[in-house]
Structures are given as C-alpha cells and as structure tokens.
Design a protein around this motif. Structure first.
Motif, PDB file in Angstrom:
ATOM      1  N   GLY A 151       3.920   8.799 -11.797  1.00 35.66           N
ATOM      2  CA  GLY A 151       4.667   9.267 -10.630  1.00 35.66           C
ATOM      3  C   GLY A 151       3.760   9.406  -9.424  1.00 35.66           C
ATOM      4  N   ALA A 152       4.172   8.823  -8.304  1.00 38.05           N
ATOM      5  CA  ALA A 152       3.407   8.958  -7.060  1.00 38.05           C
ATOM      6  C   ALA A 152       4.389   8.868  -5.895  1.00 38.05           C
ATOM      7  N   PHE A 153       4.020   9.491  -4.789  1.00 42.32           N
ATOM      8  CA  PHE A 153       4.851   9.347  -3.586  1.00 42.32           C
ATOM      9  C   PHE A 153       3.975   9.301  -2.349  1.00 42.32           C
ATOM     10  N   ARG A 154       4.567   8.757  -1.269  1.00 39.96           N
ATOM     11  CA  ARG A 154       3.838   8.629  -0.002  1.00 39.96           C
ATOM     12  C   ARG A 154       4.057   9.887   0.816  1.00 39.96           C
ATOM     13  N   GLU A 155       2.981  10.598   1.092  1.00 30.29           N
ATOM     14  CA  GLU A 155       3.103  11.821   1.891  1.00 30.29           C
ATOM     15  C   GLU A 155       3.228  11.443   3.361  1.00 30.29           C
ATOM     16  N   THR A 184      18.270   1.709  -2.327  1.00 32.82           N
ATOM     17  CA  THR A 184      17.995   1.972  -3.743  1.00 32.82           C
ATOM     18  C   THR A 184      17.720   0.645  -4.458  1.00 32.82           C
ATOM     19  N   GLU A 185      17.291   0.742  -5.716  1.00 32.25           N
ATOM     20  CA  GLU A 185      17.043  -0.468  -6.522  1.00 32.25           C
ATOM     21  C   GLU A 185      18.235  -0.725  -7.462  1.00 32.25           C
ATOM     22  N   ILE A 186      19.401  -0.287  -7.053  1.00 37.37           N
ATOM     23  CA  ILE A 186      20.620  -0.339  -7.873  1.00 37.37           C
ATOM     24  C   ILE A 186      20.896  -1.729  -8.460  1.00 37.37           C
ATOM     25  N   SER A 233       5.802  -1.740 -17.011  1.00 33.89           N
ATOM     26  CA  SER A 233       6.782  -0.649 -16.948  1.00 33.89           C
ATOM     27  C   SER A 233       5.985   0.647 -16.941  1.00 33.89           C
ATOM     28  N   SER A 234       6.210   1.463 -15.918  1.00 32.34           N
ATOM     29  CA  SER A 234       5.348   2.626 -15.751  1.00 32.34           C
ATOM     30  C   SER A 234       6.126   3.940 -15.707  1.00 32.34           C
ATOM     31  N   THR A 235       5.537   4.950 -16.328  1.00 32.57           N
ATOM     32  CA  THR A 235       6.124   6.290 -16.222  1.00 32.57           C
ATOM     33  C   THR A 235       5.244   7.178 -15.340  1.00 32.57           C
ATOM     34  N   ALA A 243       6.741 -15.206  -2.326  1.00 32.67           N
ATOM     35  CA  ALA A 243       6.939 -16.526  -1.706  1.00 32.67           C
ATOM     36  C   ALA A 243       5.970 -16.694  -0.531  1.00 32.67           C
ATOM     37  N   GLU A 244       5.758 -15.603   0.202  1.00 30.31           N
ATOM     38  CA  GLU A 244       4.856 -15.658   1.348  1.00 30.31           C
ATOM     39  C   GLU A 244       3.411 -15.896   0.905  1.00 30.31           C
ATOM     40  N   LEU A 245       3.090 -15.419  -0.299  1.00 26.04           N
ATOM     41  CA  LEU A 245       1.703 -15.548  -0.779  1.00 26.04           C
ATOM     42  C   LEU A 245       1.481 -16.817  -1.593  1.00 26.04           C
ATOM     43  N   GLN A 302       7.445  -3.715 -10.794  1.00 23.71           N
ATOM     44  CA  GLN A 302       8.794  -3.313 -10.382  1.00 23.71           C
ATOM     45  C   GLN A 302       9.587  -2.661 -11.527  1.00 23.71           C
ATOM     46  N   ASN A 303      10.348  -1.669 -11.148  1.00 22.84           N
ATOM     47  CA  ASN A 303      11.255  -1.010 -12.085  1.00 22.84           C
ATOM     48  C   ASN A 303      12.485  -1.895 -12.275  1.00 22.84           C
ATOM     49  N   GLY A 304      13.198  -1.693 -13.387  1.00 22.13           N
ATOM     50  CA  GLY A 304      14.434  -2.449 -13.598  1.00 22.13           C
ATOM     51  C   GLY A 304      14.156  -3.870 -14.060  1.00 22.13           C
ATOM     52  N   ALA A 352       0.855  -1.195   0.000  1.00 19.95           N
ATOM     53  CA  ALA A 352       0.000   0.000   0.000  1.00 19.95           C
ATOM     54  C   ALA A 352       0.885   1.236   0.000  1.00 19.95           C
ATOM     55  N   GLY A 353       1.920   1.210  -0.853  1.00 23.65           N
ATOM     56  CA  GLY A 353       2.831   2.351  -0.962  1.00 23.65           C
ATOM     57  C   GLY A 353       2.378   3.259  -2.094  1.00 23.65           C
ATOM     58  N   SER A 354       3.341   3.871  -2.775  1.00 26.43           N
ATOM     59  CA  SER A 354       3.021   4.900  -3.766  1.00 26.43           C
ATOM     60  C   SER A 354       2.220   4.343  -4.946  1.00 26.43           C
TER      61      SER A 354
HETATM   62  P1  NAD Z   1       6.882   2.244  -2.072  1.00 25.81           P
HETATM   63  O1  NAD Z   1       8.068   2.016  -1.188  1.00 25.81           O
HETATM   64  O2  NAD Z   1       6.177   3.553  -2.025  1.00 25.81           O
HETATM   65  O3  NAD Z   1       5.793   1.109  -1.784  1.00 25.81           O
HETATM   66  C1  NAD Z   1       6.108  -0.229  -1.625  1.00 25.81           C
HETATM   67  C2  NAD Z   1       5.231  -0.769  -0.524  1.00 25.81           C
HETATM   68  O4  NAD Z   1       5.379  -2.190  -0.487  1.00 25.81           O
HETATM   69  C3  NAD Z   1       5.606  -0.256   0.878  1.00 25.81           C
HETATM   70  O5  NAD Z   1       4.441   0.238   1.488  1.00 25.81           O
HETATM   71  C4  NAD Z   1       6.120  -1.500   1.585  1.00 25.81           C
HETATM   72  O6  NAD Z   1       5.855  -1.498   2.971  1.00 25.81           O
HETATM   73  C5  NAD Z   1       5.315  -2.576   0.868  1.00 25.81           C
HETATM   74  N1  NAD Z   1       5.842  -3.929   1.017  1.00 25.81           N
HETATM   75  C6  NAD Z   1       7.082  -4.401   0.758  1.00 25.81           C
HETATM   76  N2  NAD Z   1       7.169  -5.717   1.036  1.00 25.81           N
HETATM   77  C7  NAD Z   1       5.939  -6.082   1.485  1.00 25.81           C
HETATM   78  C8  NAD Z   1       5.403  -7.307   1.942  1.00 25.81           C
HETATM   79  N3  NAD Z   1       6.135  -8.405   1.991  1.00 25.81           N
HETATM   80  N4  NAD Z   1       4.107  -7.338   2.336  1.00 25.81           N
HETATM   81  C9  NAD Z   1       3.345  -6.213   2.302  1.00 25.81           C
HETATM   82  N5  NAD Z   1       3.803  -5.015   1.870  1.00 25.81           N
HETATM   83  C10 NAD Z   1       5.093  -4.965   1.467  1.00 25.81           C
HETATM   84  O7  NAD Z   1       7.370   1.904  -3.554  1.00 25.81           O
HETATM   85  P2  NAD Z   1       6.813   2.477  -4.938  1.00 25.81           P
HETATM   86  O8  NAD Z   1       7.365   3.832  -5.165  1.00 25.81           O
HETATM   87  O9  NAD Z   1       5.346   2.286  -5.026  1.00 25.81           O
HETATM   88  O10 NAD Z   1       7.574   1.523  -5.952  1.00 25.81           O
HETATM   89  C11 NAD Z   1       7.124   0.217  -6.281  1.00 25.81           C
HETATM   90  C12 NAD Z   1       7.833  -0.162  -7.580  1.00 25.81           C
HETATM   91  O11 NAD Z   1       7.316   0.698  -8.629  1.00 25.81           O
HETATM   92  C13 NAD Z   1       9.347   0.074  -7.555  1.00 25.81           C
HETATM   93  O12 NAD Z   1      10.014  -0.926  -8.271  1.00 25.81           O
HETATM   94  C14 NAD Z   1       9.502   1.432  -8.249  1.00 25.81           C
HETATM   95  O13 NAD Z   1      10.759   1.611  -8.863  1.00 25.81           O
HETATM   96  C15 NAD Z   1       8.397   1.353  -9.286  1.00 25.81           C
HETATM   97  N6  NAD Z   1       7.950   2.660  -9.759  1.00 25.81           N
HETATM   98  C16 NAD Z   1       7.560   3.617  -8.843  1.00 25.81           C
HETATM   99  C17 NAD Z   1       7.110   4.845  -9.333  1.00 25.81           C
HETATM  100  C18 NAD Z   1       6.652   5.927  -8.375  1.00 25.81           C
HETATM  101  O14 NAD Z   1       6.382   7.050  -8.841  1.00 25.81           O
HETATM  102  N7  NAD Z   1       6.531   5.677  -7.095  1.00 25.81           N
HETATM  103  C19 NAD Z   1       7.072   5.105 -10.715  1.00 25.81           C
HETATM  104  C20 NAD Z   1       7.471   4.092 -11.598  1.00 25.81           C
HETATM  105  C21 NAD Z   1       7.910   2.879 -11.104  1.00 25.81           C
END
Ligand code: NAD
Ligand code: KPL
Length: 304
Positions: free
Chosen positions: A129-133, A262-264, A125-127, A87-89, A103-105, A9-11
């Motif tokens: 943009g979102a972030f967690r406030e 990072t996702e390096i 593959s997504s362009t 794996a957990e699911l 996932q990116n990369g 439930a991230g970005s």
């Molecule tokens: P994020 O860190 O905001 O969200 C990931 C979420 O996954 C976190 O809330 C984390 O707690 C949760 N998580 C991880 N392992 C978990 C588990 N085992 N069980 C339950 N929850 C779990 O990351 P994001 O920015 O949403 O990025 C996700 C992927 O999307 C990345 O590979 C990123 O590079 C890619 N991406 C992100 C954006 C963006 O704007 N945010 C844009 C393009 C691509």
C-alpha cells in the motif's frame, strides 16, 4: 546490469524506485513530458516517507521520447493508461526487453502484451500500500507482498535477486493468473459495495447477504474460467479481508471520493465481459455494475 526504467512516478512506481535506488541499483524514471520533468528536477528528486521519516532520492529521470534503449521496464501506471504508455515506449524497447506489469485487475496485461509482442511481459499482483501525499512524494502505507510470474513459466528470472537486495517482499508464482483472479474477485466483492453504501470496508458487515450473493456468483465465474483454485474459500476470505481492513476505505472508494477515474473496467467490467463470453448469467454482478455506473455518471466520472 540492466537499468530499471520505471514509468509512472506515482504511488507504487515511487515506492519501487526509491527502494531499488537506495540498494544501489540503476534506476531511471520516465515522466509524462518535459513539464513534469522540470517539476521533478525542481523538487530535487523523489521523496519516500516510511515509518514517518522522509528521505529524498535524486533518481535520474527522462521523458518517454528519450533515446536511451530500455531493457527492463516497470510499468507502474493505472490499468487504463498501460497500453498507451507502452505504445509510446515501443520504439525504445531493446529486443527481448522485460516489462513488469504492476496493474491491478485483468485485461491491461493482455493489451500491453499484444501491443509489444516481442517483449517479455511479467505480470505482478501486489498487496503493498502506498499513496501520493503530493507531487513526487510517496507514503509507504502498508507492507505487503508482490507476486510476479509469467503464465506457465516455472523458472524465476535472475533479476529477482535484485528485489531481495532492495527489500521488496516478493515471490515468483507460476500461477500468477490465479493470484490476479483472486485479487480481482476480492476487489469485486468489496470495492463497489463500499462506494455504493458510502462506507469503510468494515461497513460491509451490515450487508452480509449482498456480500454472500456476490461471492457466490464470483465463484461461479472463476470455475467457469478455469480458475477454480482462485474460488476456494472466497467468501471466507472476503469476510476476513472486510474484518482485517475494517477501518480502511477501499481503493475504489478513495478514487471516487477524490474525483479520480476508477479501474472498474479491469475489475468488475472485466469479470462481466468474461461472463458474457462464457454465456454465464450473473444477475447480481450485472446489477452491481449498473448501479456503480449510475453512481459514477452522477459524479461526472468515467464509467469505464
Ligand atoms: P498512481 O496514480 O499513484 O501512479 C500512476 C502514475 O503513472 C501517475 O504518476 C501518472 O501520472 C503516471 N502515468 C500514467 N501514464 C503515464 C505515461 N504515459 N507516462 C508517464 N507517466 C504516466 O497509481 P498507483 O496507485 O501507483 O497504481 C498503479 C497500479 O498499481 C494500479 O493498477 C493500482 O491498482 C495498482 N496498485 C496500487 C496500490 C497502491 O497502494 N497504490 C496497491 C496495489 C496495486
Ligand atoms: O485491495 C483492496 C482495495 O481496496 O483495492 C482491498 C483492501 C482488498 C479491498 O478490496
């Protein structure tokens, strides 16, 4: 109709969950553990901030160990968490379950597919943009496009219509690996340099030779990997992205600035592992990875 289970439930996970739920589609969030679930319930749901307006979506949520079978899973965690999360699911996946990998990369997709060989993995593959406030509050920062595909599969699945209904800009691509490689190359040419030169994307205009040198080696690698199409006009495109996003900090810059992993390993690390496998000598990219790892080590961040 299959429920959209969304892990993370991230970005991006939050962005997808809110849009699917408000279109009336069945969505369930999978949170890490009971503590996170209680925090989520206390927050009353997930908030999406769009064009300055916040809306709360009381989407049902559960923990990974729940007994509800999963038929469609959107995996929206970072690349380094993907394999373990799936794996957990695994015990909950119904036969032929679909897993959409955001996932990116590169590298995490194969790791997931190998972990759950009977699932049907769709790469994305997504362009966007979102972030967690803050916890369970996501800001939609930039509209974009999401390409989905399964290498070699031309026919798009029927559920793509649901993305249309939810207003999620998307396209099916039977060349999804080309899209992922192209984005990886763009990220490799821009992101590490912004970290090392401590600058916004536009700051790379001061380092034209370094950018050009990296693009040359990345193109060489793409051709050697059989991804020649992803190399076409790479340098021009990198310069276009640098100009188009001049005021932005790259995602890697932001991760490092916030002290986050990072996702390096799935970007530059993956590129160099492929180069090694193909016995390609790419000294500029090698040097870049070395410098980046030193930079991360000094800041106490993981180098993988
Ligand atoms: P994020 O860190 O905001 O969200 C990931 C979420 O996954 C976190 O809330 C984390 O707690 C949760 N998580 C991880 N392992 C978990 C588990 N085992 N069980 C339950 N929850 C779990 O990351 P994001 O920015 O949403 O990025 C996700 C992927 O999307 C990345 O590979 C990123 O590079 C890619 N991406 C992100 C954006 C963006 O704007 N945010 C844009 C393009 C691509
Ligand atoms: O995707 C990006 C990122 O910051 O991760 C861009 C803006 C393309 C820079 O590589």
């Amino acid at each position: 109709m299959s429920t959209w289970h969304i892990l993370g439930a991230g970005s991006l996970g939050g962005l997808w969950a809110a849009r699917l739920a408000r279109a009336g589609l069945p969505v369930r969030l999978i949170l890490r553990d009971q503590t996170r679930l209680s925090q989520y319930r206390a927050a009353g749901g997930l908030t999406l901030v769009e064009d300055g307006f916040a809306s709360l979506y009381p989407i049902p949520a559960e923990v990974p160990g729940s007994a509800i079978p999963i038929r469609r899973l959107l995996l929206a965690c970072k690349a380094y968490d993907a394999e373990e999360a799936v794996a957990e699911l695994a015990p909950r996946l119904a036969p032929g379950a679909e897993i959409i990998l955001l996932q990116n990369g590169l590298g995490s997709q194969d790791a997931v597919a190998n972990r759950v060989p009977r699932a049907h993995c769709v790469f994305a593959s997504s362009t966007e943009g979102a972030f967690r406030e803050s916890d369970f509050r996501v800001v939609y920062a930039g509209r974009g496009q999401t390409w989905l595909g399964v290498p070699g599969e031309r026919r798009a699945p029927d559920w793509l219509e649901q993305l249309q209904t939810a207003g999620i800009n998307h396209d099916w691509s039977d060349e999804i690996l080309e899209k992922l490689w192209r984005k990886l190359a763009l990220n490799c040419a821009i992101n590490p340099l912004t970290v090392l030169h401590d600058c916004r994307n536009g700051g790379l205009r001061d380092w034209p030779d370094e950018v050009a040198g990296l693009c040359e080696e990345l193109s060489e690698l793409l051709h050697a990997c059989g991804q020649g199409a992803a190399a076409s006009d790479l340098h021009q495109d990198v310069l276009r992205v640098i100009d188009g996003t001049a005021a932005n900090f790259s995602s890697m810059y932001q991760d490092v600035a916030r002290g986050r992993r990072t996702e390096i390993s799935y970007l530059l690390g993956y590129a160099l592992r492929e180069a090694q496998r193909l016995q390609l000598d790419l000294p500029r990219l090698d040097d870049l990875l070395q410098r980046l790892r030193e930079h991360l080590t000094v800041r106490g961040l993981p180098v993988d």
